[in-house]
Design a protein around this motif. Structure first.
Motif, PDB file in Angstrom:
ATOM      1  N   HIS A  65       0.824  -1.208   0.000  1.00  0.00           N
ATOM      2  CA  HIS A  65       0.000   0.000   0.000  1.00  0.00           C
ATOM      3  C   HIS A  65       0.861   1.263   0.000  1.00  0.00           C
ATOM      4  N   ARG A  66       2.189   1.074   0.109  1.00  0.00           N
ATOM      5  CA  ARG A  66       3.099   2.205   0.150  1.00  0.00           C
ATOM      6  C   ARG A  66       4.056   2.160  -1.041  1.00  0.00           C
ATOM      7  N   SER A  67       4.719   3.269  -1.272  1.00  0.00           N
ATOM      8  CA  SER A  67       5.708   3.346  -2.340  1.00  0.00           C
ATOM      9  C   SER A  67       7.047   2.790  -1.861  1.00  0.00           C
ATOM     10  N   PHE A  68       7.785   2.196  -2.768  1.00  0.00           N
ATOM     11  CA  PHE A  68       9.100   1.641  -2.448  1.00  0.00           C
ATOM     12  C   PHE A  68      10.031   1.815  -3.638  1.00  0.00           C
ATOM     13  N   VAL A  69      11.320   1.941  -3.331  1.00  0.00           N
ATOM     14  CA  VAL A  69      12.378   1.838  -4.332  1.00  0.00           C
ATOM     15  C   VAL A  69      13.260   0.679  -3.903  1.00  0.00           C
ATOM     16  N   LEU A  70      13.325  -0.363  -4.716  1.00  0.00           N
ATOM     17  CA  LEU A  70      14.124  -1.541  -4.409  1.00  0.00           C
ATOM     18  C   LEU A  70      15.378  -1.531  -5.272  1.00  0.00           C
ATOM     19  N   VAL A  71      16.540  -1.567  -4.634  1.00  0.00           N
ATOM     20  CA  VAL A  71      17.824  -1.554  -5.336  1.00  0.00           C
ATOM     21  C   VAL A  71      18.679  -2.718  -4.835  1.00  0.00           C
ATOM     22  N   PRO A  72      19.676  -3.160  -5.613  1.00  0.00           N
ATOM     23  CA  PRO A  72      20.540  -4.272  -5.194  1.00  0.00           C
ATOM     24  C   PRO A  72      21.306  -3.945  -3.912  1.00  0.00           C
ATOM     25  N   ASP A  73      21.602  -4.989  -3.144  1.00  0.00           N
ATOM     26  CA  ASP A  73      22.289  -4.786  -1.863  1.00  0.00           C
ATOM     27  C   ASP A  73      23.804  -4.883  -1.969  1.00  0.00           C
ATOM     28  N   TRP A  74      24.336  -4.964  -3.163  1.00  0.00           N
ATOM     29  CA  TRP A  74      25.785  -5.084  -3.376  1.00  0.00           C
ATOM     30  C   TRP A  74      26.290  -3.883  -4.186  1.00  0.00           C
ATOM     31  N   SER A  75      27.610  -3.672  -4.156  1.00  0.00           N
ATOM     32  CA  SER A  75      28.248  -2.546  -4.866  1.00  0.00           C
ATOM     33  C   SER A  75      27.531  -1.224  -4.611  1.00  0.00           C
ATOM     34  N   ARG A  76      27.397  -0.880  -3.344  1.00  0.00           N
ATOM     35  CA  ARG A  76      26.704   0.369  -2.997  1.00  0.00           C
ATOM     36  C   ARG A  76      27.621   1.590  -3.083  1.00  0.00           C
ATOM     37  N   TRP A  77      28.897   1.426  -2.783  1.00  0.00           N
ATOM     38  CA  TRP A  77      29.858   2.520  -2.832  1.00  0.00           C
ATOM     39  C   TRP A  77      29.376   3.759  -2.067  1.00  0.00           C
TER      40      TRP A  77
ATOM     41  N   GLY B 158      16.744  10.918  -2.055  1.00  0.00           N
ATOM     42  CA  GLY B 158      16.413  11.703  -0.865  1.00  0.00           C
ATOM     43  C   GLY B 158      15.780  10.896   0.239  1.00  0.00           C
ATOM     44  N   ASP B 159      14.595  11.297   0.671  1.00  0.00           N
ATOM     45  CA  ASP B 159      13.910  10.657   1.793  1.00  0.00           C
ATOM     46  C   ASP B 159      12.922   9.569   1.359  1.00  0.00           C
ATOM     47  N   LEU B 160      12.986   9.164   0.115  1.00  0.00           N
ATOM     48  CA  LEU B 160      12.086   8.104  -0.343  1.00  0.00           C
ATOM     49  C   LEU B 160      12.390   6.793   0.368  1.00  0.00           C
ATOM     50  N   ARG B 161      11.415   5.922   0.423  1.00  0.00           N
ATOM     51  CA  ARG B 161      11.559   4.637   1.104  1.00  0.00           C
ATOM     52  C   ARG B 161      12.355   3.678   0.215  1.00  0.00           C
ATOM     53  N   VAL B 162      13.628   3.478   0.548  1.00  0.00           N
ATOM     54  CA  VAL B 162      14.531   2.640  -0.231  1.00  0.00           C
ATOM     55  C   VAL B 162      14.825   1.355   0.535  1.00  0.00           C
ATOM     56  N   ARG B 163      14.736   0.236  -0.151  1.00  0.00           N
ATOM     57  CA  ARG B 163      15.067  -1.065   0.431  1.00  0.00           C
ATOM     58  C   ARG B 163      16.067  -1.767  -0.483  1.00  0.00           C
ATOM     59  N   THR B 164      17.010  -2.495   0.122  1.00  0.00           N
ATOM     60  CA  THR B 164      17.966  -3.257  -0.680  1.00  0.00           C
ATOM     61  C   THR B 164      17.519  -4.714  -0.766  1.00  0.00           C
ATOM     62  N   ILE B 165      17.769  -5.322  -1.925  1.00  0.00           N
ATOM     63  CA  ILE B 165      17.331  -6.694  -2.172  1.00  0.00           C
ATOM     64  C   ILE B 165      18.490  -7.500  -2.775  1.00  0.00           C
ATOM     65  N   PRO B 166      18.519  -8.817  -2.548  1.00  0.00           N
ATOM     66  CA  PRO B 166      19.624  -9.643  -3.027  1.00  0.00           C
ATOM     67  C   PRO B 166      19.428 -10.162  -4.451  1.00  0.00           C
ATOM     68  N   LEU B 167      19.034  -9.294  -5.356  1.00  0.00           N
ATOM     69  CA  LEU B 167      18.962  -9.674  -6.772  1.00  0.00           C
ATOM     70  C   LEU B 167      20.324  -9.412  -7.404  1.00  0.00           C
ATOM     71  N   ARG B 168      20.806 -10.392  -8.163  1.00  0.00           N
ATOM     72  CA  ARG B 168      22.148 -10.281  -8.731  1.00  0.00           C
ATOM     73  C   ARG B 168      22.087 -10.152 -10.252  1.00  0.00           C
ATOM     74  N   ALA B 169      23.040  -9.399 -10.795  1.00  0.00           N
ATOM     75  CA  ALA B 169      23.135  -9.245 -12.242  1.00  0.00           C
ATOM     76  C   ALA B 169      24.580  -8.928 -12.605  1.00  0.00           C
ATOM     77  N   SER B 170      25.051  -9.517 -13.678  1.00  0.00           N
ATOM     78  CA  SER B 170      26.434  -9.322 -14.125  1.00  0.00           C
ATOM     79  C   SER B 170      26.478  -8.551 -15.429  1.00  0.00           C
ATOM     80  N   ARG B 171      27.430  -7.639 -15.528  1.00  0.00           N
ATOM     81  CA  ARG B 171      27.617  -6.912 -16.776  1.00  0.00           C
ATOM     82  C   ARG B 171      28.168  -7.852 -17.849  1.00  0.00           C
ATOM     83  N   VAL B 172      27.676  -7.678 -19.075  1.00  0.00           N
ATOM     84  CA  VAL B 172      28.140  -8.469 -20.209  1.00  0.00           C
ATOM     85  C   VAL B 172      28.645  -7.507 -21.276  1.00  0.00           C
ATOM     86  N   ARG B 173      29.886  -7.695 -21.707  1.00  0.00           N
ATOM     87  CA  ARG B 173      30.496  -6.803 -22.676  1.00  0.00           C
ATOM     88  C   ARG B 173      29.982  -7.114 -24.094  1.00  0.00           C
ATOM     89  N   SER B 174      30.289  -6.235 -25.009  1.00  0.00           N
ATOM     90  CA  SER B 174      29.809  -6.372 -26.383  1.00  0.00           C
ATOM     91  C   SER B 174      30.343  -7.624 -27.062  1.00  0.00           C
TER      92      SER B 174
END
Length: 272
Positions: A160-172, A219-235
């Motif tokens: 019922h609320r807004s969320f921003v879900l981002v990966p929990d790795w490589s946060r820097w 900013g103050d948006l509701r951000v949660r980290t999730i363990p979804l993984r993805a690898s970069r693939v070169r051309s």
């Protein structure tokens, strides 16, 4: 207790940047992102913005080779915008950003690439916003997505609320900006159109840094980290050996391995 999925739920996918090796990453995009979204039972539409270029030269990543400028068609998008690279740099305060210094120390090449990426993200987001989606999946097409997003999409569809879900790795010391699952118009705009905030970020005397800038933009948006993984693939089809350990991120240049290589820290793609 979980809520009900909203009747008439709308889910948009926003693809942006350069497709690189979409011929290889597409099956995982379909299985782990698009199929779970369609399983929610609502309406799903795909949007994209890409640069029309037939070659890539990136000294920082060591990437050099040909690109297929028509490869984006594999996504079967509902709406797409194409643009020649370079022109977008005039739309943003590049000189002010450069005056603060080059955090990547590569003659501002990575800064220019970041501006291109954020501009592409913005243009694709503008296309998606016309659809008035409840949820947006912001996905780079050059990533091999290893895990199904089904559970996370289901959570957003019932929340019922807004969320921003981002990966929990490589946060820097910020937020991983590779991809995101976002519910709510405010979060969608903040994530997808953050290119417009680059001037405000630099006005604080901060050098552009992709992960830290994303944290600023959300900013103050509701951000949660999730363990979804993805690898970069070169051309050329080579895959970056990512470090998926939750936290800051790896130091130094990452090893390249053949596509689909199994390593202790590099699983093969899994279907939903």
């Amino acid at each position: 207790m979980k809520g009900r999925i909203k009747p008439g739920l709308k889910v948009a996918f926003v693809f942006f940047g350069i497709t690189r090796a979409l011929r290889l990453t597409l099956p995982a995009i379909v299985d782990n992102l698009i199929a779970p979204a369609r399983a929610l039972g609502g309406e799903v539409r795909l949007f994209g913005h890409f640069y029309s270029q037939s070659a890539i030269e990136n000294a920082r990543s060591g990437e050099s080779g040909d690109l297929d400028p028509e490869e984006y068609r594999l996504l079967d998008l509902d709406a797409v915008e194409l643009e020649a690279p370079g022109g977008c740099l005039r739309q943003y305060p590049l000189s002010e950003m450069q005056a603060l210094g080059d955090i990547w120390k590569d003659g501002f090449a990575s800064l220019r690439n970041l501006v291109h990426q954020l501009h592409s993200l913005k243009r694709a987001t503008l296309l998606a916003e016309r659809f008035q989606p409840d949820i947006v999946v912001f996905a780079r097409p050059d990533l091999l997505y290893h895990d199904s997003a089904a559970d996370h999409l289901d959570m957003l569809a019932r929340a019922h609320r807004s969320f921003v879900l981002v990966p929990d790795w490589s946060r820097w010391f910020g937020h991983n900006d590779r991809f995101a699952l976002v519910k709510g118009a405010e979060g969608i705009a903040a994530y997808g159109k953050r290119a417009d905030r680059m001037g405000a970020y630099c006005a604080q005397g901060k050098r552009m840094h992709s992960e830290r800038f994303l944290k600023f933009a959300l900013g103050d948006l509701r951000v949660r980290t999730i363990p979804l993984r993805a690898s970069r693939v070169r051309s050329n089809g080579m895959q970056v050996l990512e470090d998926f350990t939750p936290g800051r991120g790896p130091m130094g240049k990452r090893e390249l391995v053949p596509f689909g290589t199994i390593r202790d820290n590099q699983p093969v793609a899994r279907s939903a």
